[in-house]
Scaffold this motif. Structure first.
Motif, PDB file in Angstrom:
ATOM      1  N   ARG A  74     -29.484  10.472 -47.324  1.00  0.00           N
ATOM      2  CA  ARG A  74     -29.128   9.174 -46.750  1.00  0.00           C
ATOM      3  C   ARG A  74     -29.358   9.126 -45.239  1.00  0.00           C
ATOM      4  NH1 ARG A  74     -24.530  10.837 -49.477  1.00  0.00           N
ATOM      5  NH2 ARG A  74     -23.560  11.052 -47.460  1.00  0.00           N
ATOM      6  N   ASN A  75     -29.638  10.269 -44.644  1.00  0.00           N
ATOM      7  CA  ASN A  75     -29.785  10.334 -43.191  1.00  0.00           C
ATOM      8  C   ASN A  75     -31.083   9.677 -42.736  1.00  0.00           C
ATOM      9  OD1 ASN A  75     -30.486  11.653 -40.507  1.00  0.00           O
ATOM     10  ND2 ASN A  75     -28.385  12.345 -40.836  1.00  0.00           N
ATOM     11  N   VAL A  76     -31.032   9.047 -41.572  1.00  0.00           N
ATOM     12  CA  VAL A  76     -32.211   8.360 -41.039  1.00  0.00           C
ATOM     13  C   VAL A  76     -33.359   9.329 -40.732  1.00  0.00           C
ATOM     14  CG1 VAL A  76     -30.908   6.425 -40.102  1.00  0.00           C
ATOM     15  CG2 VAL A  76     -31.341   8.411 -38.668  1.00  0.00           C
ATOM     16  N   LEU A  77     -33.067  10.594 -40.540  1.00  0.00           N
ATOM     17  CA  LEU A  77     -34.113  11.591 -40.269  1.00  0.00           C
ATOM     18  C   LEU A  77     -34.916  11.942 -41.517  1.00  0.00           C
ATOM     19  CD1 LEU A  77     -32.061  14.105 -38.083  1.00  0.00           C
ATOM     20  CD2 LEU A  77     -33.789  12.475 -37.295  1.00  0.00           C
ATOM     21  N   ARG A  78     -34.412  11.533 -42.670  1.00  0.00           N
ATOM     22  CA  ARG A  78     -34.982  12.004 -43.927  1.00  0.00           C
ATOM     23  C   ARG A  78     -36.458  11.643 -44.100  1.00  0.00           C
ATOM     24  NH1 ARG A  78     -33.300  16.282 -46.923  1.00  0.00           N
ATOM     25  NH2 ARG A  78     -35.195  16.456 -48.100  1.00  0.00           N
ATOM     26  N   MET A  79     -36.892  10.490 -43.628  1.00  0.00           N
ATOM     27  CA  MET A  79     -38.297  10.117 -43.782  1.00  0.00           C
ATOM     28  C   MET A  79     -39.194  11.128 -43.063  1.00  0.00           C
ATOM     29  SD  MET A  79     -40.507   6.685 -42.853  1.00  0.00           S
ATOM     30  CE  MET A  79     -39.177   5.627 -43.280  1.00  0.00           C
ATOM     31  N   ASP A  80     -38.827  11.472 -41.826  1.00  0.00           N
ATOM     32  CA  ASP A  80     -39.597  12.473 -41.076  1.00  0.00           C
ATOM     33  C   ASP A  80     -39.523  13.835 -41.764  1.00  0.00           C
ATOM     34  OD1 ASP A  80     -40.317  10.613 -39.159  1.00  0.00           O
ATOM     35  OD2 ASP A  80     -38.678  11.146 -37.804  1.00  0.00           O
ATOM     36  N   ILE A  81     -38.361  14.167 -42.279  1.00  0.00           N
ATOM     37  CA  ILE A  81     -38.166  15.451 -42.951  1.00  0.00           C
ATOM     38  C   ILE A  81     -39.038  15.534 -44.202  1.00  0.00           C
ATOM     39  CG2 ILE A  81     -36.476  16.770 -44.306  1.00  0.00           C
ATOM     40  CD1 ILE A  81     -34.412  15.947 -42.104  1.00  0.00           C
ATOM     41  N   ASN A  82     -39.061  14.465 -44.994  1.00  0.00           N
ATOM     42  CA  ASN A  82     -39.876  14.473 -46.215  1.00  0.00           C
ATOM     43  C   ASN A  82     -41.357  14.643 -45.903  1.00  0.00           C
ATOM     44  OD1 ASN A  82     -37.586  14.176 -47.756  1.00  0.00           O
ATOM     45  ND2 ASN A  82     -37.827  11.984 -48.027  1.00  0.00           N
ATOM     46  N   ILE A  83     -41.821  13.992 -44.849  1.00  0.00           N
ATOM     47  CA  ILE A  83     -43.220  14.132 -44.434  1.00  0.00           C
ATOM     48  C   ILE A  83     -43.504  15.580 -44.026  1.00  0.00           C
ATOM     49  CG2 ILE A  83     -44.893  13.482 -42.648  1.00  0.00           C
ATOM     50  CD1 ILE A  83     -43.539  10.646 -42.749  1.00  0.00           C
ATOM     51  N   ALA A  84     -42.582  16.168 -43.265  1.00  0.00           N
ATOM     52  CA  ALA A  84     -42.757  17.553 -42.817  1.00  0.00           C
ATOM     53  C   ALA A  84     -42.737  18.518 -43.993  1.00  0.00           C
ATOM     54  CB  ALA A  84     -41.675  17.921 -41.812  1.00  0.00           C
ATOM     55  N   ILE A  85     -41.817  18.322 -44.938  1.00  0.00           N
ATOM     56  CA  ILE A  85     -41.740  19.197 -46.104  1.00  0.00           C
ATOM     57  C   ILE A  85     -43.046  19.139 -46.891  1.00  0.00           C
ATOM     58  CG2 ILE A  85     -40.634  19.452 -48.378  1.00  0.00           C
ATOM     59  CD1 ILE A  85     -37.955  18.845 -46.966  1.00  0.00           C
ATOM     60  N   ASP A  86     -43.599  17.961 -47.021  1.00  0.00           N
ATOM     61  CA  ASP A  86     -44.873  17.818 -47.718  1.00  0.00           C
ATOM     62  C   ASP A  86     -45.973  18.592 -46.989  1.00  0.00           C
ATOM     63  OD1 ASP A  86     -46.323  16.466 -49.949  1.00  0.00           O
ATOM     64  OD2 ASP A  86     -47.479  15.688 -48.252  1.00  0.00           O
ATOM     65  N   ARG A  87     -46.017  18.442 -45.683  1.00  0.00           N
ATOM     66  CA  ARG A  87     -47.028  19.140 -44.864  1.00  0.00           C
ATOM     67  C   ARG A  87     -46.820  20.654 -44.943  1.00  0.00           C
ATOM     68  NH1 ARG A  87     -45.796  17.015 -40.246  1.00  0.00           N
ATOM     69  NH2 ARG A  87     -44.693  18.789 -39.418  1.00  0.00           N
ATOM     70  N   TRP A  88     -45.570  21.093 -44.862  1.00  0.00           N
ATOM     71  CA  TRP A  88     -45.281  22.531 -44.924  1.00  0.00           C
ATOM     72  C   TRP A  88     -45.663  23.106 -46.289  1.00  0.00           C
ATOM     73  CZ3 TRP A  88     -39.815  21.652 -42.479  1.00  0.00           C
ATOM     74  CH2 TRP A  88     -39.974  21.359 -41.114  1.00  0.00           C
ATOM     75  N   GLY A  89     -45.443  22.346 -47.352  1.00  0.00           N
ATOM     76  CA  GLY A  89     -45.855  22.790 -48.684  1.00  0.00           C
ATOM     77  C   GLY A  89     -47.363  22.976 -48.756  1.00  0.00           C
ATOM     78  N   GLN A  90     -48.101  22.046 -48.151  1.00  0.00           N
ATOM     79  CA  GLN A  90     -49.559  22.166 -48.094  1.00  0.00           C
ATOM     80  C   GLN A  90     -49.959  23.435 -47.329  1.00  0.00           C
ATOM     81  OE1 GLN A  90     -51.932  20.313 -49.463  1.00  0.00           O
ATOM     82  NE2 GLN A  90     -50.795  18.542 -50.158  1.00  0.00           N
ATOM     83  N   GLN A  91     -49.275  23.694 -46.221  1.00  0.00           N
ATOM     84  CA  GLN A  91     -49.584  24.889 -45.425  1.00  0.00           C
ATOM     85  C   GLN A  91     -49.322  26.166 -46.220  1.00  0.00           C
ATOM     86  OE1 GLN A  91     -47.274  23.229 -41.874  1.00  0.00           O
ATOM     87  NE2 GLN A  91     -48.687  24.656 -40.897  1.00  0.00           N
ATOM     88  N   ILE A  92     -48.236  26.185 -46.975  1.00  0.00           N
ATOM     89  CA  ILE A  92     -47.925  27.364 -47.790  1.00  0.00           C
ATOM     90  C   ILE A  92     -49.040  27.598 -48.803  1.00  0.00           C
ATOM     91  CG2 ILE A  92     -46.359  28.300 -49.553  1.00  0.00           C
ATOM     92  CD1 ILE A  92     -44.055  26.859 -48.017  1.00  0.00           C
ATOM     93  N   LEU A  93     -49.497  26.533 -49.442  1.00  0.00           N
ATOM     94  CA  LEU A  93     -50.582  26.679 -50.418  1.00  0.00           C
ATOM     95  C   LEU A  93     -51.860  27.182 -49.746  1.00  0.00           C
ATOM     96  CD1 LEU A  93     -51.668  26.484 -53.257  1.00  0.00           C
ATOM     97  CD2 LEU A  93     -52.045  24.022 -52.881  1.00  0.00           C
ATOM     98  N   GLU A  94     -52.154  26.690 -48.549  1.00  0.00           N
ATOM     99  CA  GLU A  94     -53.332  27.177 -47.818  1.00  0.00           C
ATOM    100  C   GLU A  94     -53.209  28.673 -47.519  1.00  0.00           C
ATOM    101  OE1 GLU A  94     -53.914  24.721 -44.332  1.00  0.00           O
ATOM    102  OE2 GLU A  94     -53.842  22.906 -45.550  1.00  0.00           O
ATOM    103  N   ILE A  95     -52.018  29.102 -47.147  1.00  0.00           N
ATOM    104  CA  ILE A  95     -51.782  30.524 -46.879  1.00  0.00           C
ATOM    105  C   ILE A  95     -52.006  31.329 -48.163  1.00  0.00           C
ATOM    106  CG2 ILE A  95     -50.012  32.243 -46.311  1.00  0.00           C
ATOM    107  CD1 ILE A  95     -48.847  30.079 -44.351  1.00  0.00           C
ATOM    108  N   ALA A  96     -51.463  30.835 -49.275  1.00  0.00           N
ATOM    109  CA  ALA A  96     -51.621  31.529 -50.560  1.00  0.00           C
ATOM    110  C   ALA A  96     -53.097  31.648 -50.917  1.00  0.00           C
ATOM    111  CB  ALA A  96     -50.862  30.787 -51.653  1.00  0.00           C
ATOM    112  N   ARG A  97     -53.838  30.594 -50.712  1.00  0.00           N
ATOM    113  CA  ARG A  97     -55.274  30.629 -51.039  1.00  0.00           C
ATOM    114  C   ARG A  97     -56.017  31.641 -50.163  1.00  0.00           C
ATOM    115  NH1 ARG A  97     -55.781  24.182 -52.166  1.00  0.00           N
ATOM    116  NH2 ARG A  97     -55.459  24.320 -54.416  1.00  0.00           N
ATOM    117  N   SER A  98     -55.636  31.724 -48.904  1.00  0.00           N
ATOM    118  CA  SER A  98     -56.310  32.705 -48.049  1.00  0.00           C
ATOM    119  C   SER A  98     -55.926  34.130 -48.446  1.00  0.00           C
ATOM    120  CB  SER A  98     -56.014  32.442 -46.570  1.00  0.00           C
ATOM    121  OG  SER A  98     -54.677  32.714 -46.264  1.00  0.00           O
TER     122      SER A  98
END
Length: 150
Positions: A74-98
């Motif tokens: 419910r926090n107003v920061l959540r939109m930014d947090i969700n975007i960051a979590i999505d980006r961080w998940g992508q970064q983790i997958l890139e690391i795994a692929r490397s």
């Protein structure tokens, strides 16, 4: 007035004086304290999450995601947090692929860190299945030797 200016810590200190006074506004002051304290914790968790993510390792990104997820939906920061979590998940997958160039087992372990909430989750799961298939040695069917005739 302090909360409106962004000084939540100061607002909490002033409201605590009212809350412990036993006056008629004590329950309202306590409710405001709870709200402000949640906002302070959310900002602190969001700051910690960004600091962790800046380290850039899969483990740090995963910890950043766990820390960011402490912030209420419910926090107003959540939109930014969700975007960051999505980006961080992508970064983790890139690391795994490397990592897959060197160590498939480690790649699988790393890809498992991609959270369900990330758009990279389905790709990570598919990649894990592929890597697991590569780890299993191919079984070559054998024909049994004929029994020796006595």
């Amino acid at each position: 007035m302090l909360a409106e200016s962004g000084d939540l810590n100061g607002a909490v200190q002033e409201a605590r004086k009212i809350a412990i006074s036993g006056r008629a506004l004590a329950s309202e002051a306590q409710a405001a304290i709870d709200t402000w304290a949640e906002q302070i914790r959310a900002k602190e968790n969001w700051r910690k999450a960004r600091d962790l993510a800046s380290i850039g390792t899969a483990e740090a990104l995963s910890e950043a995601i766990r820390t960011a997820n402490r912030v209420s939906r419910r926090n107003v920061l959540r939109m930014d947090i969700n975007i960051a979590i999505d980006r961080w998940g992508q970064q983790i997958l890139e690391i795994a692929r490397s990592q897959s160039q060197v160590d498939l087992a480690k790649s699988i372990e790393t890809a498992r860190l991609v959270p369900r909430s990330s758009s990279a989750y389905e790709d990570a799961q598919a990649q894990i299945r592929t890597w697991k298939e590569q780890l299993v040695p191919e079984v070559v069917p054998t024909t049994p030797f004929p029994s020796p005739v006595p």
